[in-house]
Enzyme design. Structure first.
Site, PDB file in Angstrom:
ATOM      1  N   CYS A 182      50.386  25.461  48.609  1.00  0.00           N
ATOM      2  CA  CYS A 182      51.772  25.605  48.221  1.00  0.00           C
ATOM      3  C   CYS A 182      52.481  26.605  49.112  1.00  0.00           C
ATOM      4  O   CYS A 182      51.887  27.206  50.003  1.00  0.00           O
ATOM      5  CB  CYS A 182      51.859  26.081  46.761  1.00  0.00           C
TER       6      CYS A 182
ATOM      7  N   ARG B 189      55.253  23.290  45.370  1.00  0.00           N
ATOM      8  CA  ARG B 189      53.886  22.871  45.105  1.00  0.00           C
ATOM      9  C   ARG B 189      53.458  21.640  45.876  1.00  0.00           C
ATOM     10  O   ARG B 189      54.180  20.646  45.946  1.00  0.00           O
ATOM     11  CB  ARG B 189      53.703  22.593  43.607  1.00  0.00           C
ATOM     12  N   LEU B 190      52.268  21.739  46.461  1.00  0.00           N
ATOM     13  CA  LEU B 190      51.522  20.586  46.942  1.00  0.00           C
ATOM     14  C   LEU B 190      50.397  20.389  45.934  1.00  0.00           C
ATOM     15  O   LEU B 190      49.446  21.173  45.886  1.00  0.00           O
ATOM     16  CB  LEU B 190      50.953  20.835  48.344  1.00  0.00           C
TER      17      LEU B 190
ATOM     18  N   VAL C 251      47.157  19.389  44.254  1.00  0.00           N
ATOM     19  CA  VAL C 251      45.824  19.007  44.718  1.00  0.00           C
ATOM     20  C   VAL C 251      44.831  18.964  43.563  1.00  0.00           C
ATOM     21  O   VAL C 251      44.006  18.054  43.475  1.00  0.00           O
ATOM     22  CB  VAL C 251      45.340  19.991  45.814  1.00  0.00           C
TER      23      VAL C 251
ATOM     24  N   GLY D 199      46.965  28.246  47.373  1.00  0.00           N
ATOM     25  CA  GLY D 199      45.583  28.232  47.832  1.00  0.00           C
ATOM     26  C   GLY D 199      44.642  27.480  46.925  1.00  0.00           C
ATOM     27  O   GLY D 199      45.056  26.755  46.013  1.00  0.00           O
ATOM     28  N   GLU D 200      43.370  27.689  47.184  1.00  0.00           N
ATOM     29  CA  GLU D 200      42.300  27.088  46.400  1.00  0.00           C
ATOM     30  C   GLU D 200      41.212  28.137  46.166  1.00  0.00           C
ATOM     31  O   GLU D 200      40.786  28.809  47.115  1.00  0.00           O
ATOM     32  CB  GLU D 200      41.666  25.891  47.137  1.00  0.00           C
TER      33      GLU D 200
ATOM     34  N   ASP E 129      42.957  26.008  38.931  1.00  0.00           N
ATOM     35  CA  ASP E 129      42.393  27.275  39.378  1.00  0.00           C
ATOM     36  C   ASP E 129      43.428  28.401  39.275  1.00  0.00           C
ATOM     37  O   ASP E 129      43.066  29.567  39.148  1.00  0.00           O
ATOM     38  CB  ASP E 129      41.856  27.168  40.810  1.00  0.00           C
TER      39      ASP E 129
ATOM     40  N   SER F  25      38.239  20.917  58.117  1.00  0.00           N
ATOM     41  CA  SER F  25      38.282  21.195  59.550  1.00  0.00           C
ATOM     42  C   SER F  25      37.054  21.988  59.990  1.00  0.00           C
ATOM     43  O   SER F  25      36.457  22.724  59.199  1.00  0.00           O
ATOM     44  CB  SER F  25      39.550  21.999  59.880  1.00  0.00           C
ATOM     45  N   GLY F  26      36.717  21.878  61.267  1.00  0.00           N
ATOM     46  CA  GLY F  26      35.617  22.654  61.835  1.00  0.00           C
ATOM     47  C   GLY F  26      36.059  23.982  62.417  1.00  0.00           C
ATOM     48  O   GLY F  26      35.264  24.667  63.068  1.00  0.00           O
TER      49      GLY F  26
END
Length: 616
Positions: free
Chosen positions: A2, A50-51, A53, A79-80, A103, A379-380
């Protein structure tokens, strides 16, 4: 993921300031295209985009916890937290009740239970604000590795904050001003922790929290890299790294929206994609989706240079076939890379001139295409910093240099393979005033004072601990910020499994001789994941993010410089060396202009579109 923003004012009634808060919140719409919300109290105003998820319906924000009809705590959160399920179970045993499965609510209750110490319990990527109406105190918190950005600007009676500078700059009391130090920070590759480039603005440092009271802001560190004795042998170390990676990837696959991986065909992204495919298969799900960036004619006409010996395409395809991913190449052409709208969008996303030229534009376009099919991507990123993957880790001259090793190795040329510098077109008087070498030297000395050592760290091992620390606290911030801004500009959440602090702490304390036990870069990562990779990919030599080799791209840059030279009102003109500009734009001039041209064109767009004032 977000976008957040807010305003604390102890001398004003913010319930009357809804229009200003709405304007600040609107700047974060790209980070949160799914929903928006605001919360206002007498001295605190929070905005949120907000995105969605996790918990699509229940995770709306700003979020509060109410008791006996009174607000106990409120947050605007981005975040997460990957261990939120375990934390929720622990909090429920302690008597807390929850009304959502998000969360975000867990973070609120964790603060109510443990106070400031709650941050030490979080595993994830996050940047958020908490307002406690009971004490009228604000807490700004950022994750340990600085994956998610968070900025703040103290005011005479409080503070403004936001996920990006643009949220703060939307407030009428703040003007975009950059002084000499800010411009030096912008031009060099230093990414000083806490430095926001804009005058008066700060970035919350990774692993820190900022408490704001009527007395002003105070900063507290809740996490830092520590030097610890590594007692595991090689086999145990490899097994532990794999155990951590399996757990990390499994946690970061949790989402209530479509998820994918970013795949270059290098060791890092291939390992994440392969482990994700394995974890999904174990759940009876899959196949994993994967995406790679490519350029029109790049593979067919590829020419090896000092940085890249091979194109990505064949390796990405080999890994995709090996794990049976649902793979797609995002193929870009020079017209897309030079499109003024795309380049301006990148600068708008970063709030500053783009740092890696076409590498930034192509990343933005890649993410834009990925977002059409997925909301979350793994992602790496950061494996090179953790495991020692960059070429300068293994270059004796760069390691021994009395500066940041990436600067000694010529980072400005990383994406082009050339030898020109970013400051090549800038006025010599300006460069003398900025004293870029002196600025880099000061920042380097500051960083070295933070490095933790063991008594047993001597000689090369001591120096490599310093090199690792510099990468994990400085260099990685350049790339994490780049990736966050490019992805969130299109509403894509990018997760970085290698930044899990448990893995970072463990590998940081692994001896350098063990990190290079097979005589190559990233020995431990290769050993830990070889069983899920085809040999072609596992044995591939490190290759940086690709850059277009189309000669028309350099000509397009030259054309852009000619437009600047012809425009007497171009805001970047006073910063340029006229002779150098004439030489770069002359017919038949050398093609090695990319780093300098990218900086100049980016600065011109930035100054023109943001109205930034330079105080030099």
């Amino acid at each position: 993921m977000c976008g957040i923003t807010g305003w604390i004012s102890y001398d004003n009634d913010l319930t009357t300031q809804r229009p200003t808060l709405d304007a600040m919140t609107a700047t974060m719409a790209c980070r949160g295209p799914d929903a928006g919300g605001v919360w206002l109290d007498t001295h605190a105003a929070f905005g949120h985009r907000r995105l969605a998820v996790i918990d699509i319906e229940g995770g709306k924000q700003p979020m509060t916890v109410e008791r006996d009809g009174r607000t106990q705590i409120v947050t605007t959160y981005s975040g997460e937290v990957y261990n939120y399920r375990e934390l929720r179970a622990e909090l429920e045993q302690l008597g807390h009740t929850f009304r959502t499965s998000s969360d975000t609510e867990v973070v609120l209750h964790a603060y109510l239970q443990w106070g400031d110490a709650f941050a030490e319990r979080l595993n994830g990527m996050y940047a958020f604000a908490l307002w406690d109406p009971r004490t009228e105190e604000l807490l700004l918190v950022r994750d340990r590795m600085g994956i998610k950005p968070l900025y703040y600007h103290p005011t005479p009676d409080g503070v403004l904050f936001g996920s990006e500078p643009k949220a703060i700059l939307a407030h009428p009391a703040v003007r975009p001003v950059v002084d000499a130090e800010g411009l030096a920070e912008l031009i060099t590759f230093t990414k000083t922790p806490g430095h926001a480039v804009y005058k008066g603005m700060h970035e919350v440092r990774p692993g820190h929290l900022v408490r704001v009271t009527r007395g002003g802001p105070t900063v507290k560190r809740y996490w830092a890299l520590e030097a610890r004795e590594h007692t595991d042998d090689l086999d145990t170390t490899v097994a532990r790294i794999r155990e951590l990676l399996d757990d990390i990837v499994a946690r970061q696959l949790i989402a209530d929206v479509p998820l994918c991986t970013l795949l270059s065909g290098g060791l890092d992204s291939s390992a994440i994609t392969a482990l994700a495919a394995k974890a999904l298969a174990a759940q009876g799900a899959g196949p994993v989706r994967s995406f790679a960036v490519d350029f029109t004619g790049y593979t067919e006409n590829f020419t090896p240079d000092d940085l890249r010996g091979t194109p990505d395409g064949p390796y990405a395809h080999a890994l995709a076939a090996h794990v049976r991913s649902a793979h797609r190449d995002i193929v870009l052409d020079t017209a897309a890379l030079m499109d003024p709208g795309h380049r301006a969008a990148v600068i708008a996303a970063r709030d500053l001139p783009n740092g890696f030229g076409d590498g930034d534009t192509s990343l933005y376009l890649l993410f834009k295409a990925v977002r059409e099919q997925s909301t979350v991507a793994l992602s790496g990123e950061s494996a090179d910093e953790i495991f020692g993957g960059y070429r300068w880790f293994h270059d004796p001259e760069a390691v021994a240099a009395d500066t940041f090793p990436w600067i000694a190795a010529g980072l400005g040329n990383t994406f082009t393979g050339g030898h020109a510098t970013r400051e090549a077109l800038l006025d010599t008087g300006l460069l003398g005033k900025l004293d870029l070498p002196g600025y880099e030297a000061r920042r380097y000395r500051e960083a070295l004072t933070e490095v933790p050592y063991l008594d047993s760290d001597t000689g090369h091992q001591r120096r490599m601990r310093e090199i690792s620390y510099l990468h994990l606290t400085r260099f990685v911030q350049i790339l994490l910020d780049r990736k966050d801004r490019a992805s969130m500009a299109v509403g894509l959440e990018v997760r970085v499994p290698f930044c899990d602090h448990r893995l970072v702490e463990y590998v940081f304390n692994t001896p350098w001789s063990m990190k290079t036990f097979d005589g190559r870069e990233k020995s431990l990562l290769r050993a830990a994941t070889r069983d899920v990779l085809p040999d072609l990919v596992a044995d591939r030599v490190k290759s940086p993010y690709p850059a277009t080799q189309d000669p028309r791209y350099n000509e397009a840059l030259r054309a852009g410089l000619r437009e600047v030279a012809a425009d007497r009102d171009a805001p970047v003109r006073p910063l340029l060396d006229g002779a150098a500009l004439s030489e770069a734009t002359a017919d038949g001039a050398a093609n090695d202009i990319r780093p300098g041209a990218e900086l100049v064109l980016g600065m011109n767009t930035w100054l023109r579109t943001t109205g930034t004032t330079l105080e030099l």
